[in-house]
Scaffold this motif. Structure first.
Motif, PDB file in Angstrom:
ATOM      1  N   LYS A 112      53.257  32.058  39.676  1.00 47.14           N
ATOM      2  CA  LYS A 112      53.078  30.670  39.660  1.00 47.14           C
ATOM      3  C   LYS A 112      51.848  30.617  38.708  1.00 47.14           C
ATOM      4  O   LYS A 112      50.678  31.338  38.779  1.00 47.14           O
ATOM      5  N   GLU A 149      52.281  33.817  48.285  1.00 50.17           N
ATOM      6  CA  GLU A 149      52.996  32.605  47.863  1.00 50.17           C
ATOM      7  C   GLU A 149      52.687  32.024  46.474  1.00 50.17           C
ATOM      8  O   GLU A 149      53.556  31.317  46.007  1.00 50.17           O
ATOM      9  N   SER A 150      51.522  32.460  45.998  1.00 49.26           N
ATOM     10  CA  SER A 150      51.439  31.884  44.710  1.00 49.26           C
ATOM     11  C   SER A 150      51.792  32.904  43.493  1.00 49.26           C
ATOM     12  O   SER A 150      51.814  32.645  42.384  1.00 49.26           O
ATOM     13  N   GLY A 206      46.005  27.895  45.927  1.00 51.04           N
ATOM     14  CA  GLY A 206      47.069  28.268  46.723  1.00 51.04           C
ATOM     15  C   GLY A 206      46.676  27.988  48.323  1.00 51.04           C
ATOM     16  O   GLY A 206      47.720  27.609  48.980  1.00 51.04           O
ATOM     17  N   TYR A 208      41.771  29.860  41.369  1.00 50.36           N
ATOM     18  CA  TYR A 208      43.408  30.208  41.613  1.00 50.36           C
ATOM     19  C   TYR A 208      43.702  30.364  43.034  1.00 50.36           C
ATOM     20  O   TYR A 208      44.744  29.654  43.693  1.00 50.36           O
ATOM     21  N   ASP A 209      43.110  31.273  43.745  1.00 49.23           N
ATOM     22  CA  ASP A 209      43.521  31.644  45.247  1.00 49.23           C
ATOM     23  C   ASP A 209      43.135  30.252  45.881  1.00 49.23           C
ATOM     24  O   ASP A 209      43.959  30.035  47.024  1.00 49.23           O
ATOM     25  N   LEU A 249      50.611  25.407  40.321  1.00 47.57           N
ATOM     26  CA  LEU A 249      50.168  25.179  41.610  1.00 47.57           C
ATOM     27  C   LEU A 249      49.518  23.870  42.073  1.00 47.57           C
ATOM     28  O   LEU A 249      49.443  23.145  42.805  1.00 47.57           O
ATOM     29  N   GLN A 301      48.592  32.667  50.691  1.00 48.15           N
ATOM     30  CA  GLN A 301      48.407  32.219  49.352  1.00 48.15           C
ATOM     31  C   GLN A 301      48.544  33.596  48.286  1.00 48.15           C
ATOM     32  O   GLN A 301      48.963  33.369  47.346  1.00 48.15           O
TER      33      GLN A 301
END
Lengths: 190, 190
Positions: free
Chosen positions: B105, B101-102, B64, B60-61, B110, B98
């Motif tokens: 979400k 910013e993520s 981002g 996930y990271d 993403l 990220q």
């Protein structure tokens, strides 16, 4: 280590000491053909047929290796583990079979074959309705000796990821000279 | 090193000393969103939100981080290189953006955003009709100093492959204890 002895595959089968979970393993196993196809299908040969030097594999070679595993490794070994026969010794795996077996085939043909074999093997795996107890049953690996079915299935999953990463690395290496000083920031080129 | 000065992007632009070829770079760059989506879309969080330990990134990271690169790194740096302005210094890239910013979400959002940004950036790249001479133009990297546009574009490509391999590795590490003795055969777990 077994939590739900007798639980079937559609229920949670979790071996928490190792993190292995059959449902989650299948989640990855079933998407590998699509991942590798999206990485390679239609790419030019600069990317698909180059390797990392003598005695290394190209992405094309790797797909052949994955096919050979579907035919001779994972499910045949699972069958040995689950069979009533007392001989639990696995047949050694030939890591070089793809150099003969892929001959004359296009990469696209190999990708189709891998997808089909994986689909059939996962259908078979699901049909076995493995219990948590089944996952602790054992076979004899030619180098390691006694191993469990859960270790075999976890290895099948990580083996996919290993070769996805290898395909990425082999392609990245083609650009090693091209990135100039950025080589220092790109772990895949170390 | 330049073979076809003045050749446009739809022709072969090859820098043979480095292996860089703009057409082939775009072949990889344009498929990365599909590759990462096939690796991650719909997977359970056991695979997508776990990392390799403190100060490491989850899949996930990583998505981002790729989004942040599309917005602030590759094309903005290309514009600095190609601009008439004399200041060729790149803005330093924030490797941790990220995490802010993520927030809030979903992974699926993403992935969609990355796909859209990449598509727009490649449309822009194609519209520039870069010449072989353009590829030798230079900017100033905050750590490395003078770098060429071809090095920047090769790095964009390898950076994708680096993070594809990283996503595979982070997921593989979740099964490190589960593979038992096979850890010795799986390079991705070393």
């Amino acid at each position: 280590m077994v939590i739900f002895a007798g639980a079937y595959i559609h229920q949670l089968i979790l071996l928490p000491m190792t993190g292995f979970n059959l449902t989650n393993a299948i989640e990855l196993l079933e998407r590998t053909p699509a991942v590798i196809t999206s990485m390679l299908e239609g790419l030019s040969e600069q990317w698909t047929t180059q390797n990392e030097g003598p005695n290394t594999w190209s992405p094309y070679d790797i797909v052949g290796h994955l096919i050979h595993g579907e035919i001779t490794d994972w499910i045949p070994r699972m069958k040995i583990i689950l069979a009533d026969a007392p001989d639990k010794a696995f047949t050694p795996f030939n890591r070089f079979a793809q150099f003969e077996e892929s001959k004359g085939k296009t990469l696209s043909q190999l990708l189709d074959k891998f997808r089909l074999l994986r689909q059939q093997n996962l259908e078979y795996l699901r049909s076995c309705q493995l219990t948590a107890e089944d996952l602790t049953r054992r076979g004899i690996h030619p180098a390691f000796g006694s191993v469990t079915l859960s270790q075999l299935l976890a290895t099948w999953t990580v083996h996919d990821l290993n070769h996805i990463a290898q395909i990425a690395r082999v392609m990245a290496m083609q650009y090693r000279p091209a990135v100039g000083p950025w080589v220092a920031y790109l772990r895949i080129l170390q």
